[in-house]
Scaffold this motif. Structure first.
Motif, mmCIF file in Angstrom:
data_model
loop_
_atom_site.group_PDB
_atom_site.id
_atom_site.type_symbol
_atom_site.label_atom_id
_atom_site.label_comp_id
_atom_site.label_asym_id
_atom_site.label_seq_id
_atom_site.Cartn_x
_atom_site.Cartn_y
_atom_site.Cartn_z
ATOM 1 N N GLU A 101 0.837 -1.333 0.105
ATOM 2 C CA GLU A 101 0.079 -0.109 0.126
ATOM 3 C C GLU A 101 0.876 1.121 -0.034
ATOM 4 O OE1 GLU A 101 -1.214 -1.073 4.664
ATOM 5 O OE2 GLU A 101 -2.375 0.367 3.595
ATOM 6 N N ILE A 102 2.078 1.333 0.489
ATOM 7 C CA ILE A 102 3.030 2.325 0.304
ATOM 8 C C ILE A 102 3.824 2.419 -1.035
ATOM 9 C CG2 ILE A 102 5.241 3.222 1.045
ATOM 10 C CD1 ILE A 102 3.468 3.582 3.403
ATOM 11 N N PHE A 103 3.883 1.065 -1.478
ATOM 12 C CA PHE A 103 4.586 0.990 -2.934
ATOM 13 C C PHE A 103 3.731 1.723 -4.007
ATOM 14 C CE2 PHE A 103 8.307 -0.384 -4.899
ATOM 15 C CZ PHE A 103 9.027 -0.504 -3.874
ATOM 16 N N ASN A 104 2.218 1.511 -3.756
ATOM 17 C CA ASN A 104 1.339 1.978 -4.482
ATOM 18 C C ASN A 104 1.398 3.370 -4.782
ATOM 19 O OD1 ASN A 104 0.424 -0.617 -4.993
ATOM 20 N ND2 ASN A 104 -1.371 -0.400 -3.518
ATOM 21 N N ASP A 127 -4.792 8.791 8.317
ATOM 22 C CA ASP A 127 -5.861 9.513 9.058
ATOM 23 C C ASP A 127 -6.657 8.552 9.865
ATOM 24 O OD1 ASP A 127 -7.654 7.945 7.586
ATOM 25 O OD2 ASP A 127 -7.945 9.442 6.041
ATOM 26 N N ALA A 128 -7.528 9.018 10.505
ATOM 27 C CA ALA A 128 -8.283 8.253 11.519
ATOM 28 C C ALA A 128 -9.093 6.948 11.006
ATOM 29 C CB ALA A 128 -9.486 9.334 12.172
ATOM 30 N N ALA A 129 -9.442 7.436 9.720
ATOM 31 C CA ALA A 129 -10.233 5.956 9.041
ATOM 32 C C ALA A 129 -9.179 4.912 8.488
ATOM 33 C CB ALA A 129 -10.901 6.447 7.931
ATOM 34 N N GLY A 130 -7.741 5.173 8.537
ATOM 35 C CA GLY A 130 -6.775 4.576 8.416
ATOM 36 C C GLY A 130 -6.328 4.624 6.826
ATOM 37 N N ASN A 131 -6.715 5.605 6.113
ATOM 38 C CA ASN A 131 -6.296 5.888 4.952
ATOM 39 C C ASN A 131 -5.065 6.537 4.751
ATOM 40 O OD1 ASN A 131 -8.864 5.042 3.473
ATOM 41 N ND2 ASN A 131 -9.764 6.748 4.447
ATOM 42 N N LEU A 132 -4.130 6.042 3.878
ATOM 43 C CA LEU A 132 -2.873 6.797 3.736
ATOM 44 C C LEU A 132 -2.827 7.785 2.632
ATOM 45 C CD1 LEU A 132 -0.580 3.446 3.629
ATOM 46 C CD2 LEU A 132 -1.309 4.809 5.523
ATOM 47 N N TRP A 177 14.462 4.804 -1.575
ATOM 48 C CA TRP A 177 13.535 3.706 -1.441
ATOM 49 C C TRP A 177 14.212 2.316 -1.142
ATOM 50 C CZ3 TRP A 177 8.314 3.772 -1.539
ATOM 51 C CH2 TRP A 177 7.690 5.012 -1.793
ATOM 52 N N ASN A 178 15.565 2.097 -1.193
ATOM 53 C CA ASN A 178 16.316 0.966 -1.088
ATOM 54 C C ASN A 178 16.554 0.671 0.442
ATOM 55 O OD1 ASN A 178 17.117 -0.131 -3.819
ATOM 56 N ND2 ASN A 178 17.514 2.083 -3.812
ATOM 57 N N VAL A 179 16.490 1.763 1.470
ATOM 58 C CA VAL A 179 17.055 1.919 2.628
ATOM 59 C C VAL A 179 15.821 2.302 3.840
ATOM 60 C CG1 VAL A 179 19.271 2.063 2.389
ATOM 61 C CG2 VAL A 179 17.963 4.149 2.276
ATOM 62 N N ILE A 180 14.438 1.864 3.210
ATOM 63 C CA ILE A 180 13.452 2.187 4.285
ATOM 64 C C ILE A 180 13.311 1.011 5.215
ATOM 65 C CG2 ILE A 180 11.069 2.402 4.317
ATOM 66 C CD1 ILE A 180 10.997 3.618 1.490
ATOM 67 N N ASN A 181 13.270 1.088 6.602
ATOM 68 C CA ASN A 181 12.997 0.576 7.399
ATOM 69 C C ASN A 181 11.461 -0.256 7.382
ATOM 70 O OD1 ASN A 181 12.428 -1.292 9.704
ATOM 71 N ND2 ASN A 181 13.893 0.080 10.868
ATOM 72 N N TRP A 182 11.172 -1.213 6.521
ATOM 73 C CA TRP A 182 9.846 -1.572 6.403
ATOM 74 C C TRP A 182 9.144 -2.247 7.646
ATOM 75 C CZ3 TRP A 182 7.444 0.511 2.367
ATOM 76 C CH2 TRP A 182 8.103 0.770 1.218
ATOM 77 N N ASP A 183 9.974 -2.778 8.347
ATOM 78 C CA ASP A 183 9.348 -3.318 9.802
ATOM 79 C C ASP A 183 8.917 -2.269 10.545
ATOM 80 O OD1 ASP A 183 9.876 -5.890 8.832
ATOM 81 O OD2 ASP A 183 11.787 -5.958 9.765
ATOM 82 N N PHE A 184 9.628 -1.186 10.589
ATOM 83 C CA PHE A 184 9.299 -0.072 11.438
ATOM 84 C C PHE A 184 8.021 0.693 10.884
ATOM 85 C CE2 PHE A 184 9.650 4.498 12.832
ATOM 86 C CZ PHE A 184 9.583 4.193 13.909
ATOM 87 N N VAL A 185 7.920 0.960 9.616
ATOM 88 C CA VAL A 185 6.904 1.512 8.778
ATOM 89 C C VAL A 185 5.615 0.743 9.068
ATOM 90 C CG1 VAL A 185 5.943 2.327 6.525
ATOM 91 C CG2 VAL A 185 8.185 2.759 7.268
ATOM 92 N N ASN A 186 5.714 -0.457 9.079
ATOM 93 C CA ASN A 186 4.567 -1.533 9.333
ATOM 94 C C ASN A 186 4.056 -1.303 10.558
ATOM 95 O OD1 ASN A 186 2.949 -3.486 8.033
ATOM 96 N ND2 ASN A 186 4.160 -5.103 9.214
ATOM 97 N N LYS A 187 4.978 -1.215 11.540
ATOM 98 C CA LYS A 187 4.460 -0.938 13.040
ATOM 99 C C LYS A 187 3.870 0.166 13.064
ATOM 100 C CE LYS A 187 8.208 -3.045 15.707
ATOM 101 N NZ LYS A 187 9.445 -2.885 16.136
ATOM 102 N N LEU A 188 4.093 1.365 12.542
ATOM 103 C CA LEU A 188 3.424 2.792 12.583
ATOM 104 C C LEU A 188 2.064 2.586 11.749
ATOM 105 C CD1 LEU A 188 6.376 5.222 11.622
ATOM 106 C CD2 LEU A 188 5.408 4.701 14.098
ATOM 107 N N ILE A 189 2.256 1.829 10.907
ATOM 108 C CA ILE A 189 0.764 1.837 10.038
ATOM 109 C C ILE A 189 -0.009 1.034 10.923
ATOM 110 C CG2 ILE A 189 -0.379 0.665 8.080
ATOM 111 C CD1 ILE A 189 2.128 1.264 6.383
ATOM 112 N N ASN A 190 0.123 -0.005 11.652
ATOM 113 C CA ASN A 190 -0.931 -0.665 12.502
ATOM 114 C C ASN A 190 -1.006 -0.387 14.054
ATOM 115 O OD1 ASN A 190 -1.406 -2.946 10.227
ATOM 116 N ND2 ASN A 190 0.795 -3.162 10.470
ATOM 117 N N GLN A 191 -0.253 0.748 14.133
ATOM 118 C CA GLN A 191 -0.566 1.310 15.631
ATOM 119 C C GLN A 191 -1.948 1.836 15.729
ATOM 120 O OE1 GLN A 191 2.599 4.063 16.772
ATOM 121 N NE2 GLN A 191 4.003 2.410 17.337
#
Ligand code: MN3
Length: 191
Positions: A101-104, A127-132, A177-191
């Motif tokens: 969903e980020i790559f999109n 946002d509050a609805a979870g949309n990026l 884009w080659n050095v993004i910490n996807w694990d951390f970003v994933n955590k932020l998205i799911n928080q």
């Protein structure tokens, strides 16, 4: 609350060849460290803010006394943005699985980052609805100042890339884009 420069979880050269070691070292030990020092200088003048977190101050900047408001906005914002930025980076071989969903949003993000005039940041916020969505902030303003929760951000100040990429900002953006910490970003998205 007195602020401190956070530890990096990787070496200055860990993001080579995408981010060079010299830029990382200067960016962290000079630019970020200066934001922390100047923020602390300002906060000394407002002991009544002692129990407030940096996030609270940035999200409610009008509660900060006018005398130090610009310093908190600029240096506090710089400290907040860079603390997050370092955590959003990881060496290319250990940065987890890219999030679709980020790559999109990649092409749109790159376009916005390439065209952002002057110094600032490009963010993907939730946002509050979870949309990026993609936003930009000028100078060291943070997404918090506009009520948004950042899940990914890119520093497009020239100090972030000029040594290696000079005026070639699109190459810096593509390298990032080659050095993004996807694990951390994933955590932020799911928080
Ligand atoms: Mn910077």
């Amino acid at each position: 609350m007195r602020q401190e420069l956070p530890q990096l979880s990787y070496a200055y050269d860990a993001l080579e060849p995408f981010f060079d070691a010299q830029t990382m070292e200067i960016h962290y030990t000079k630019h970020h460290a200066t934001y922390v020092a100047k923020l602390n200088e300002a906060l000394i003048k407002a002991p009544q803010l002692e129990d407030k977190s940096l996030e609270e101050l940035l999200a409610n900047i009008n509660l900060v006394p006018e005398e130090i408001r610009a310093a908190v906005r600029n240096h506090g914002g710089g400290h907040y943005n860079h603390s997050l930025f370092w955590k959003m980076l990881a060496p290319a071989r250990q940065n987890g699985t890219a999030i679709q969903e980020i790559f999109n949003l990649k092409d749109q993000f790159n376009d916005v980052a390439t065209k952002l005039f002057g110094s600032g940041w490009v963010w993907i916020v939730k946002d509050a609805a979870g949309n990026l969505s993609i936003i930009t902030t000028p100078n060291q303003d943070t997404p918090l100042s506009v009520g948004k929760k950042p899940v990914l951000g890119l520093d497009v100040w020239e100090h972030a890339y000029y040594l290696k990429y000079q005026n070639r900002r699109p190459e810096y953006i593509e390298a990032w884009w080659n050095v993004i910490n996807w694990d951390f970003v994933n955590k932020l998205i799911n928080q």
